[in-house]
Design a protein around this motif. Structure first.
Motif, mmCIF file in Angstrom:
data_model
loop_
_atom_site.group_PDB
_atom_site.id
_atom_site.type_symbol
_atom_site.label_atom_id
_atom_site.label_comp_id
_atom_site.label_asym_id
_atom_site.label_seq_id
_atom_site.Cartn_x
_atom_site.Cartn_y
_atom_site.Cartn_z
ATOM 1 N N HIS A 215 -24.150 53.671 -3.048
ATOM 2 C CA HIS A 215 -23.991 52.763 -1.911
ATOM 3 C C HIS A 215 -24.013 51.299 -2.342
ATOM 4 O O HIS A 215 -23.683 50.416 -1.556
ATOM 5 C CB HIS A 215 -25.132 52.948 -0.900
ATOM 6 C CG HIS A 215 -25.347 54.353 -0.426
ATOM 7 N ND1 HIS A 215 -26.290 55.193 -0.980
ATOM 8 C CD2 HIS A 215 -24.744 55.058 0.564
ATOM 9 C CE1 HIS A 215 -26.271 56.358 -0.346
ATOM 10 N NE2 HIS A 215 -25.339 56.304 0.583
ATOM 11 N N GLU A 216 -24.460 51.028 -3.539
ATOM 12 C CA GLU A 216 -24.723 49.656 -3.985
ATOM 13 C C GLU A 216 -23.464 48.789 -3.900
ATOM 14 O O GLU A 216 -22.386 49.203 -4.330
ATOM 15 C CB GLU A 216 -25.244 49.675 -5.422
ATOM 16 C CG GLU A 216 -26.572 50.405 -5.560
ATOM 17 C CD GLU A 216 -26.954 50.709 -6.997
ATOM 18 O OE1 GLU A 216 -28.061 51.231 -7.201
ATOM 19 O OE2 GLU A 216 -26.143 50.437 -7.904
ATOM 20 N N PRO A 217 -23.581 47.582 -3.372
ATOM 21 C CA PRO A 217 -22.406 46.725 -3.199
ATOM 22 C C PRO A 217 -22.091 45.913 -4.452
ATOM 23 O O PRO A 217 -22.908 45.786 -5.373
ATOM 24 C CB PRO A 217 -22.840 45.796 -2.066
ATOM 25 C CG PRO A 217 -24.329 45.648 -2.280
ATOM 26 C CD PRO A 217 -24.799 46.997 -2.766
ATOM 27 N N GLY A 218 -20.901 45.352 -4.465
ATOM 28 C CA GLY A 218 -20.517 44.297 -5.397
ATOM 29 C C GLY A 218 -20.909 44.490 -6.836
ATOM 30 O O GLY A 218 -20.738 45.559 -7.436
ATOM 31 N N ALA A 219 -21.468 43.404 -7.423
ATOM 32 C CA ALA A 219 -21.807 43.396 -8.843
ATOM 33 C C ALA A 219 -22.855 44.439 -9.190
ATOM 34 O O ALA A 219 -22.801 45.047 -10.269
ATOM 35 C CB ALA A 219 -22.285 41.998 -9.241
ATOM 36 N N MET A 220 -23.819 44.643 -8.283
ATOM 37 C CA MET A 220 -24.844 45.657 -8.557
ATOM 38 C C MET A 220 -24.209 47.047 -8.696
ATOM 39 O O MET A 220 -24.482 47.784 -9.651
ATOM 40 C CB MET A 220 -25.890 45.685 -7.438
ATOM 41 C CG MET A 220 -26.982 46.731 -7.651
ATOM 42 S SD MET A 220 -27.997 47.029 -6.172
ATOM 43 C CE MET A 220 -28.807 45.438 -5.997
ATOM 44 N N GLY A 221 -23.354 47.393 -7.740
ATOM 45 C CA GLY A 221 -22.701 48.692 -7.800
ATOM 46 C C GLY A 221 -21.796 48.818 -9.007
ATOM 47 O O GLY A 221 -21.722 49.891 -9.629
#
Length: 403
Positions: A215-221
């Protein structure tokens, strides 16, 4: 009708093609052709020019969580992912929610509407242990003659935060779970390297494929996805890893996204989407151009997380079409592909399709084209599973699957 009997379905149009008859023998498609002769003792069904689809495929659901058929659940949960996780755990403990009864009810509802193969994620945690899994294993056994169910052992509360979870996941795989699930190594576990080392270590020891909720968004994902791809390559798990949701791929700049998609294609890592309206989603057409298989699923259906969802995979195809603005007929065929051939291929279901020798999982609907079937979601006139007629007009027929 026993699976060893013959079944002849007259005058159907496979995927909207020309009218043919279809002969089923020993649970498999034996022949297509005009005016086929019925073998002695063969059951004959009149198709009436209906559109013939292969059995539908649900790529990501949670049979163990559902409250399908129960009283309405008043949802007052907070906005964070952890709020939903903790609320669900508390509700299931307090209510005595019965994963066996509820999963069977929903599996039957799927079958009545033409879904003959599905993957379900089942919660494994240190409070419930293997209780939810045991219930869904009973459902899988009950439905096995007519519906193929893959079970993913899923650490809904995370892998590292509750000591003993890794051991429970190993026990779940030993008990009969087919797939190892994972969840947000950064956002939930807080230590992505250790989390993925533990998760992939279990998969390697047990020889099981992985399906990781990301589910992690953006740079984290993107960081987590990169670590997942690193381990997939290092352990030789090509074709054995799925990413569910993959929201980050809808957030990234094109160049970064394309680099990740190229790696996924090279490693045959598949994407599973529920195409939610409220989140960024992986771009379907870009994924297909890159060679990444994307398939569709509901995620939860009528549970403490969401009031939405339905066991109708033509409806899910329609929602995929809406989410990705698919309007042309050939584009709507892609939406259907997400819940048919791409679904079966991405999850590793064998003997799938409308060709001689394939398992006879068939759905008849009154529609002129596959695009119309996606948009109109017509009633399922007939559902055949493993060569047996199991449902008419959306209602299960008497049989072991409906007992």
């Amino acid at each position: 009708m026993p699976a060893t009997a013959s079944l002849l379905i007259r005058r159907v149009r496979p995927l909207g093609g020309a009218l043919v008859d279809l002969l089923v023998q020993d649970g498999r498609i034996a022949a297509f052709g005009p005016a086929l002769e019925a073998p002695p003792g063969c059951t004959v069904e009149e198709g009436g020019g209906a559109l013939l689809l292969p059995g539908l495929v649900e790529g990501h659901t949670h049979l163990d969580k559902t409250m399908w058929g129960m009283d309405w659940y008043r949802n007052e949960v907070g906005p964070r992912l952890i709020d939903r996780i903790e609320n669900e755990r508390a509700f299931r403990k307090a209510s005595g929610h019965d994963a066996a009864a509820q999963s069977l009810l929903l599996a039957r509802a799927f079958l009545a509407l033409g879904t003959t193969r599905l993957r379900t994620h089942v919660d494994i945690d240190t409070e419930a242990g293997l209780r939810h899994l045991e219930g869904v294993l009973r459902t899988r056994e009950a439905m096995q003659p007519v519906q193929q169910i893959q079970i993913a052992a899923f650490p809904q509360s995370g892998l590292l935060g509750r000591p003993g979870t890794a051991e429970l996941l190993e026990q779940a795989l030993a008990a009969g779970a087919d797939v190892l699930g994972g969840l947000d190594p950064c956002a939930i576990d807080g230590d992505p390297v250790r989390s993925l080392d533990v998760l992939f270590g279990i998969a390697e020891r047990r020889g099981r494929p992985l399906d990781i909720h990301l589910h992690e968004p953006g740079a984290m994902g993107a960081f987590s996805l990169g670590l997942i791809l690193d381990r997939t390559a290092a352990l030789g798990l090509q074709g054995r890893v799925a990413i569910s949701h993959g929201f980050c791929l809808g957030d990234l700049p094109e160049a970064e996204r394309e680099a990740l998609l190229a790696r996924m294609a090279a490693l045959d890592v598949v994407l599973v989407t529920s195409a939610p309206a409220a989140r960024s989603v992986p771009p379907l057409m870009a994924c297909r151009r890159a060679g990444v298989t994307m398939l569709g699923g509901n995620d939860g259906i009528r549970d403490t997380w969401t009031p939405y969802g339905s066991p109708d995979m033509l409806e899910r195809a329609m929602l995929i079409g809406l989410r990705y603005n698919l309007r042309r007929d050939d584009e709507l065929d892609i939406a259907l592909d997400c819940v048919t051939a791409a679904g079966a291929r991405g999850l590793g279901f064998e003997d799938y399709g409308l060709a001689s020798g394939c398992r006879a999982d068939l759905v008849l609907v009154q529609a002129r084209t596959t695009a119309e079937a996606v948009v109109a979601r017509p009633p399922r006139r007939l559902v055949v599973a493993s060569g047996q007629v199991v449902a008419r007009d959306g209602v299960l027929l008497p049989g072991p699957w409906a007992a």
